[in-house]
Write a protein that holds these residues in place. Structure first.
Motif, mmCIF file in Angstrom:
data_model
loop_
_atom_site.group_PDB
_atom_site.id
_atom_site.type_symbol
_atom_site.label_atom_id
_atom_site.label_comp_id
_atom_site.label_asym_id
_atom_site.label_seq_id
_atom_site.Cartn_x
_atom_site.Cartn_y
_atom_site.Cartn_z
ATOM 1 N N LEU A 156 0.808 -1.214 0.000
ATOM 2 C CA LEU A 156 0.000 0.000 0.000
ATOM 3 C C LEU A 156 0.843 1.266 0.000
ATOM 4 O O LEU A 156 0.366 2.327 -0.377
ATOM 5 C CB LEU A 156 -0.917 0.005 1.226
ATOM 6 C CG LEU A 156 -2.049 -1.019 1.172
ATOM 7 C CD1 LEU A 156 -2.726 -1.141 2.519
ATOM 8 C CD2 LEU A 156 -3.065 -0.606 0.105
ATOM 9 N N VAL A 157 2.107 1.157 0.430
ATOM 10 C CA VAL A 157 2.878 2.390 0.645
ATOM 11 C C VAL A 157 3.076 3.171 -0.647
ATOM 12 O O VAL A 157 3.114 4.402 -0.619
ATOM 13 C CB VAL A 157 4.235 2.128 1.332
ATOM 14 C CG1 VAL A 157 4.040 1.730 2.778
ATOM 15 C CG2 VAL A 157 5.051 1.111 0.584
ATOM 16 N N ILE A 158 3.184 2.483 -1.784
ATOM 17 C CA ILE A 158 3.414 3.227 -3.032
ATOM 18 C C ILE A 158 2.192 4.060 -3.419
ATOM 19 O O ILE A 158 2.306 5.277 -3.624
ATOM 20 C CB ILE A 158 3.875 2.279 -4.159
ATOM 21 C CG1 ILE A 158 5.260 1.741 -3.773
ATOM 22 C CG2 ILE A 158 3.930 3.016 -5.490
ATOM 23 C CD1 ILE A 158 5.746 0.632 -4.645
ATOM 24 N N PRO A 159 0.984 3.432 -3.450
ATOM 25 C CA PRO A 159 -0.186 4.289 -3.707
ATOM 26 C C PRO A 159 -0.345 5.395 -2.672
ATOM 27 O O PRO A 159 -0.669 6.533 -3.028
ATOM 28 C CB PRO A 159 -1.362 3.325 -3.653
ATOM 29 C CG PRO A 159 -0.812 1.959 -3.588
ATOM 30 C CD PRO A 159 0.664 2.021 -3.431
ATOM 31 N N TRP A 160 -0.112 5.058 -1.421
ATOM 32 C CA TRP A 160 -0.213 6.093 -0.383
ATOM 33 C C TRP A 160 0.760 7.242 -0.691
ATOM 34 O O TRP A 160 0.409 8.407 -0.576
ATOM 35 C CB TRP A 160 0.154 5.524 0.999
ATOM 36 C CG TRP A 160 -0.880 4.663 1.621
ATOM 37 C CD1 TRP A 160 -2.179 4.539 1.255
ATOM 38 C CD2 TRP A 160 -0.675 3.782 2.741
ATOM 39 N NE1 TRP A 160 -2.808 3.643 2.057
ATOM 40 C CE2 TRP A 160 -1.920 3.156 2.991
ATOM 41 C CE3 TRP A 160 0.414 3.465 3.548
ATOM 42 C CZ2 TRP A 160 -2.091 2.226 4.009
ATOM 43 C CZ3 TRP A 160 0.244 2.550 4.563
ATOM 44 C CH2 TRP A 160 -1.008 1.927 4.798
ATOM 45 N N TYR A 161 1.964 6.868 -1.088
ATOM 46 C CA TYR A 161 2.980 7.887 -1.340
ATOM 47 C C TYR A 161 2.561 8.796 -2.498
ATOM 48 O O TYR A 161 2.607 10.023 -2.397
ATOM 49 C CB TYR A 161 4.326 7.223 -1.656
ATOM 50 C CG TYR A 161 5.434 8.233 -1.782
ATOM 51 C CD1 TYR A 161 6.097 8.709 -0.653
ATOM 52 C CD2 TYR A 161 5.799 8.741 -3.030
ATOM 53 C CE1 TYR A 161 7.081 9.658 -0.755
ATOM 54 C CE2 TYR A 161 6.786 9.699 -3.149
ATOM 55 C CZ TYR A 161 7.432 10.152 -2.002
ATOM 56 O OH TYR A 161 8.418 11.099 -2.108
ATOM 57 N N LEU A 162 2.104 8.150 -3.584
ATOM 58 C CA LEU A 162 1.689 8.934 -4.748
ATOM 59 C C LEU A 162 0.539 9.867 -4.377
ATOM 60 O O LEU A 162 0.511 11.033 -4.771
ATOM 61 C CB LEU A 162 1.271 8.005 -5.888
ATOM 62 C CG LEU A 162 2.415 7.124 -6.410
ATOM 63 C CD1 LEU A 162 1.906 6.146 -7.461
ATOM 64 C CD2 LEU A 162 3.536 8.002 -6.980
#
Ligand SMILES: Nc1ncnc2c1ncn2[C@@H]1O[C@H](COP(=O)(O)OP(=O)(O)O)[C@@H](O)[C@H]1O
Ligand SMILES: [Mg+2]
Lengths: 352, 292
Positions: B139-145
């Motif tokens: 999830l961290v990548i979508p959260w980051y974006l």
């Protein structure tokens, strides 16, 4: 305080109709008891009146106003639940005062009202206790106090005594009745216990399978039951039912062999059921119509129940408590004409 | 109205009744042995953490439990270091707010799913549960974006937003609200409370043990969270404790004695939280036992 009227009340759960058109008028200040076997729709009716369930069709009127679409809190009712529904995390005072939370009265007035109710219920000393420090009967009283504190138009009780032991139940029964006499509010009380119904009610509503079977005073439903269901539900042990037929000259020919002069010539040939209460069966009646030997005796002290084996089954009668007939003895029993109940064998309803 | 008092067993009486003593047998010895071993395994890291925090840098790779020259130099250094103070503060703020939000939102949603019948209720519940199967790492990548687009990078909100509600907490609370009898809720409805008041004054006090457990879980989870805070923060002042501690030392040389000192200090709030809330949990268990 107010009248209550139910008109053609129907309740359907997912296409299953559980109440089939209930009609009832409850007068201001009346103590009405709904009684019937489990699952007959007593609680459902009560919950409809309270507004906890939505009416499928028909109307409910409280004090002349249709309340079908009113929130429970606007109906001016209070309800006491079977398991009390008093809050374990609050003191007795908080629990009783809970019903006043949404009132805008000044705090002093509210506190005074709580004290007044507590005094009426004899609970003044317990106000600061939590529910887990109370006995079953005391908890029950807190629940009643909580309902009383708002002085509602109608009180609803759903089997409030069924969690209590027999002795306490008898005591609370009396207390609730006294309370009603003192406060004079309209009460609808649900129970499956016919003794509770008989002892407390001004009028009894007997229900079965979502239909009202009979509405009447305790004396009416006992002495003139509308059908075999009511006849057997009210009174313990249940009324004896003896199959028979009406003869050409209007007498009743029972399958036990007994013949009773009944003057029902107009109905000759009709199959009937003769109902006789155990307490009305006697060895000293003018004419006997039941003969059999005593299979079992149940001494109750002031009287003894005797179970009599006959050619068409077992019947129960009440005999003397001190000198009951012996087991195995043959008895011939009869009853006074006025104590006989004659029902249509097919429909079960009382023959006029 | 004299009614015979029905004496209920008190909590104390129940707790005092202990099993009769029997001589230890083989099975018992094995059981105690295993428990002892488990205890040692659990406690060793903590012992080494404290031991290391009391050592000088040259001694840290020496596995001796008692340092040759114990020192509190590390503690004074860490506590005087301005960064540590900020990280501690950041972690406190984030863990406390997230815990409060979870206790509030998880129980609101859990209560609604448990006590109200409405179309789609089951589907919503399944949807919430199914998010449990997606690991944070995914999830961290979508959260980051997302945070980048919204400008949430390097902010408290950016660190906190993924955890303000959890599927696990919602599930836990829903299950616990099942134990609140419907009569309690209906009685309050008749007494004129609105649904929010019923939730707050009737239902919430009755699930305190669950709320306490949830608070402990969420607090610990956020106090020790590493990956997401590491990714979403850039500036040193926005680091949380775990992120900050891991940055002690330079690229070539990890300052274990400082990390362990920071870690030792950072266990204090978790201890406090646990001590505050465990009372409720234990009391809840005892109460549940008394009911039957
Ligand atoms: N929420 C419900 N959903 C479906 N059926 C219900 C529901 N509540 C009650 N019933 C059914 O309605 C009938 C009457 O129930 P109830 O009024 O509780 O009976 P009583 O109180 O007389 O024992 C029963 O057959 C019961 O199964
Ligand atoms: Mg019921």
């Amino acid at each position: 305080m107010a009248d209550l009227a139910l008109r053609d009340l129907v309740k359907t759960y997912d296409k299953t109709e559980v109440l089939h058109g209930i009609n009832l008028d409850v007068h201001d200040g009346e103590f009405v008891v709904f009684v019937g076997p489990s699952g007959c729709g007593k609680s459902t009716t009560l919950r409809l009146i309270a507004g906890l369930e939505e009416v499928s069709s028909g109307t409910i009127e409280i004090g002349g106003t249709v309340v079908n679409n009113m929130e429970p809190k606007h109906r001016d009712i209070a309800m006491v639940f079977q398991n009390y529904a008093i809050y374990p995390h609050m003191t007795v005072r908080k629990n009783i005062g809970f019903g006043l939370r949404s009132s805008s009265a000044p705090k002093i007035q509210k506190e005074a009202r709580i004290d007044e109710v507590a005094q009426l219920l004899g609970m003044t000393d317990l106000l600061n206790r939590k529910p887990d420090q109370l006995s079953g009967g005391q908890r029950q009283r807190v629940a009643i106090g909580r309902a009383m504190v708002r002085d509602p138009a109608v009180f609803l009780f759903d089997e409030p005594l069924s969690n209590l032991d027999a002795q306490l139940r008898t005591q609370m029964r009396l207390e609730i009745k006294k309370l009603h006499q003192r406060v004079g509010s309209t009460i609808i009380f649900v129970t499956h216990d016919q003794v509770e119904a008989m002892t407390m009610a001004d009028r009894i509503v007997i229900m079965k399978d979502g239909y009202i079977q009979q509405v009447g005073t305790p004396s009416e439903v006992y002495h003139t039951p509308a059908n075999t269901f009511v006849a057997q539900f009210i009174g313990a042990p249940a009324m004896n039912m003896i199959p028979g037929e009406i003869t050409n000259n209007g007498s009743i020919q029972l399958e036990t062999g007994g013949l009773i002069d009944a003057g029902l010539a107009a109905r000759s040939g009709q199959k009937i059921t003769l109902g006789v209460r155990p307490e009305d069966l006697s060895e000293h009646a003018p004419a006997s119509f039941l003969e059999g030997s005593i299979a079992v005796r149940e001494p109750l002290g002031h009287e003894t129940l005797i179970y009599v084996n006959t050619s068409v089954g077992e019947f129960v009668a009440k005999a003397d408590g001190r000198h009951p007939p012996d087991v195995g003895a043959t008895v011939r029993l009869g009853a006074l004409q006025e104590n006989l109940h004659i029902f249509d064998a097919e429909t079960g309803s009382t023959l006029a | 109205m004299a009614i015979a008092e029905e004496i209920r067993p008190t909590t104390d009486a129940l707790l005092k009744t202990t099993a009769p003593k029997r001589p230890a047998n083989m099975g018992q010895i094995i059981r105690w042995g295993l428990l002892f071993l488990g205890g040692i395994l659990m406690i060793m890291p903590i012992v080494y953490m404290i031991s290391t925090s009391l050592k000088w840098p040259h001694e840290i790779y020496n596995l001796k439990l008692i340092p040759d020259e114990p020192t509190i130099e590390n503690y004074t250094f860490v506590l005087q270091d301005g960064r540590f103070f900020w990280w501690f503060l950041n972690s406190i703020v984030i863990a406390v707010i997230t815990t409060l939000c979870n206790v509030l939102f998880d129980s609101l949603v859990g209560y609604t799913l448990c006590k109200f019948r409405f179309p789609g209720r089951y589907i919503i519940f399944i949807a919430i549960l199914s998010t449990l199967m997606i690991p944070t790492e995914m999830l961290v990548i979508p959260w980051y974006l997302m945070s980048q687009q919204f400008g949430w990078l390097d902010t408290y909100w950016g660190i906190m937003f993924p955890g303000l509600m959890t599927a696990f907490g919602t599930f836990l609370m829903k299950q616990f609200f099942e134990t609140v009898p419907n009569d309690f809720i209906e009685a309050a409805r008749i007494d004129g409370l609105n649904e929010l008041q019923i939730w707050w004054t009737v239902a919430m006090p009755l699930v305190k043990p669950a709320l306490a457990a949830l608070a402990i879980f969420v607090f610990l989870g956020n106090w020790t969270a590493f990956i997401w805070p590491l990714i979403v923060t850039n500036s040193v002042e926005m680091y949380t404790l775990p992120v900050g501690l891991s940055s002690f030392g330079d690229e070539a040389d990890v300052a274990w004695e400082l990390i362990m000192t920071g870690a030792a200090i950072s266990t204090i709030p978790t201890l406090i939280v646990f001590l505050i809330f465990q009372r409720f949990i234990i009391r809840g268990v005892v109460m549940a036992g008394l009911k039957g």
